[in-house]
Write an enzyme that holds these catalytic residues in place. Structure first.
Site, PDB file in Angstrom:
ATOM      1  N   ARG A  56     -28.133 -33.451  19.837  1.00  0.00           N
ATOM      2  CA  ARG A  56     -29.786 -33.039  19.102  1.00  0.00           C
ATOM      3  C   ARG A  56     -29.983 -31.590  19.403  1.00  0.00           C
ATOM      4  O   ARG A  56     -30.269 -31.056  18.484  1.00  0.00           O
ATOM      5  CB  ARG A  56     -30.668 -34.098  19.686  1.00  0.00           C
ATOM      6  CG  ARG A  56     -30.234 -35.639  19.270  1.00  0.00           C
ATOM      7  CD  ARG A  56     -31.262 -36.614  20.174  1.00  0.00           C
ATOM      8  NE  ARG A  56     -32.753 -36.189  19.653  1.00  0.00           N
ATOM      9  CZ  ARG A  56     -33.415 -37.044  18.818  1.00  0.00           C
ATOM     10  NH1 ARG A  56     -32.640 -38.169  18.410  1.00  0.00           N
ATOM     11  NH2 ARG A  56     -34.426 -36.722  18.826  1.00  0.00           N
ATOM     12  N   PRO A  61     -27.916 -36.849  14.485  1.00  0.00           N
ATOM     13  CA  PRO A  61     -29.083 -37.657  14.722  1.00  0.00           C
ATOM     14  C   PRO A  61     -28.636 -38.599  15.666  1.00  0.00           C
ATOM     15  O   PRO A  61     -28.894 -39.937  15.411  1.00  0.00           O
ATOM     16  CB  PRO A  61     -29.327 -38.284  13.206  1.00  0.00           C
ATOM     17  CG  PRO A  61     -28.022 -38.374  12.930  1.00  0.00           C
ATOM     18  CD  PRO A  61     -27.129 -37.035  13.392  1.00  0.00           C
ATOM     19  N   LYS A  62     -28.669 -38.399  16.884  1.00  0.00           N
ATOM     20  CA  LYS A  62     -28.204 -39.263  18.114  1.00  0.00           C
ATOM     21  C   LYS A  62     -29.270 -39.713  18.769  1.00  0.00           C
ATOM     22  O   LYS A  62     -30.219 -39.283  19.180  1.00  0.00           O
ATOM     23  CB  LYS A  62     -27.204 -38.670  19.000  1.00  0.00           C
ATOM     24  CG  LYS A  62     -25.931 -37.952  18.555  1.00  0.00           C
ATOM     25  CD  LYS A  62     -25.115 -37.359  19.440  1.00  0.00           C
ATOM     26  CE  LYS A  62     -23.608 -36.963  18.663  1.00  0.00           C
ATOM     27  NZ  LYS A  62     -22.532 -36.625  19.729  1.00  0.00           N
ATOM     28  N   VAL A  63     -29.132 -41.165  19.011  1.00  0.00           N
ATOM     29  CA  VAL A  63     -30.119 -42.001  19.823  1.00  0.00           C
ATOM     30  C   VAL A  63     -29.265 -42.852  20.865  1.00  0.00           C
ATOM     31  O   VAL A  63     -28.129 -42.870  20.440  1.00  0.00           O
ATOM     32  CB  VAL A  63     -31.202 -42.679  19.101  1.00  0.00           C
ATOM     33  CG1 VAL A  63     -32.262 -41.635  18.299  1.00  0.00           C
ATOM     34  CG2 VAL A  63     -30.536 -43.582  18.152  1.00  0.00           C
TER      35      VAL A  63
END
Length: 245
Positions: free
Chosen positions: A108, A114-116
């Protein structure tokens, strides 16, 4: 610590940064890729201009990272959307869920991935390659593929995973306004395909308000691949500035 020393540091916390200053090399990265047809209007609602959509396709992926420089092994899952930018075909990374905090933070901050946080897994179960994704305690995706039914041409497999990748780099300011809003591009390099296969597959996506993969519903499975590879990720570079006047 003197002022000129602070700018030499990559990330916070200052004395224990969340991720190392490395360009990661992925060894034994294993993919389960399922390309499916979805609703065109659903894609138009999430793909940012100036990216363009041809066919309403999505690639659902689960990736088991066997070994990654600076991060160790981890697993990741998400959705990528085939797009065009300035005549070049590539993929827009729509969503990524993984179980490794340093890789999440660096993706990020140093990039625009778009990492979570999530709990993906990739494993073999009774003759099927299985990819799953949980968000918290709730299952949001289940993918199954016949295990190594047909060999896939290594060049075709390499072509699937080396298309240019586009992402949004969004950085807010302290006043709540957007400081950075860029479309960025990266790609995979130094690829060594160690094995590649195709076969029958199924994909189920389950609705979740905080992990809305099912907002891009599965209408038809188009293609499937299982790929084992070594590769390197190139740094990102901006290609479009949304704040430029």
């Amino acid at each position: 610590m003197q002022q000129h020393d602070i700018a030499q540091h990559l990330a916070t916390p200052l004395m224990n940064p969340a991720y190392p200053p490395v360009i990661p090399r992925f060894t034994d990265r294993e993919y389960l890729n399922i390309v499916y047809r979805t609703d065109r209007d659903a894609l138009r609602a999430v793909v940012p201009e100036p990216l363009e959509i041809d066919e309403p396709l999505v690639r659902f992926e689960v990736m088991r990272m066997g070994d990654v420089t600076g991060y160790g092994p981890y697993t990741e899952a998400g959705q990528a959307i085939p797009v065009r930018y300035d005549g070049e075909r590539g993929e827009y990374l729509h969503a990524m869920y993984l179980d490794n905090f340093p890789a999440t933070a660096s993706g990020r901050e140093a990039g625009a991935y778009p990492k979570v946080a999530g709990s993906p897994a990739l494993y073999v179960d009774h003759g099927a390659l299985v990819g799953v994704l949980d968000y918290g305690t709730v299952r949001v995706a289940t993918a199954t593929m016949g295990y190594k039914h047909h060999e896939l041409d290594p060049d075709e497999a390499a072509a699937q995973i080396t298309v240019p990748t586009f992402m949004l780099k969004l950085v807010p300011g302290f006043d709540g306004t957007t400081q950075v809003a860029q479309l960025v591009r990266t790609e995979i390099s130094d690829v060594v395909v160690k094995g590649a296969w195709s076969g029958p597959a199924r994909l189920q996506l389950f609705e979740h308000v905080l992990a809305p993969l099912a907002d891009l519903p599965v209408r038809e499975i188009v293609s499937v691949s299982h790929v084992l590879t070594d590769l390197t990720l190139a740094p990102v570079r901006p290609v479009h500035d949304y704040l430029a006047r």
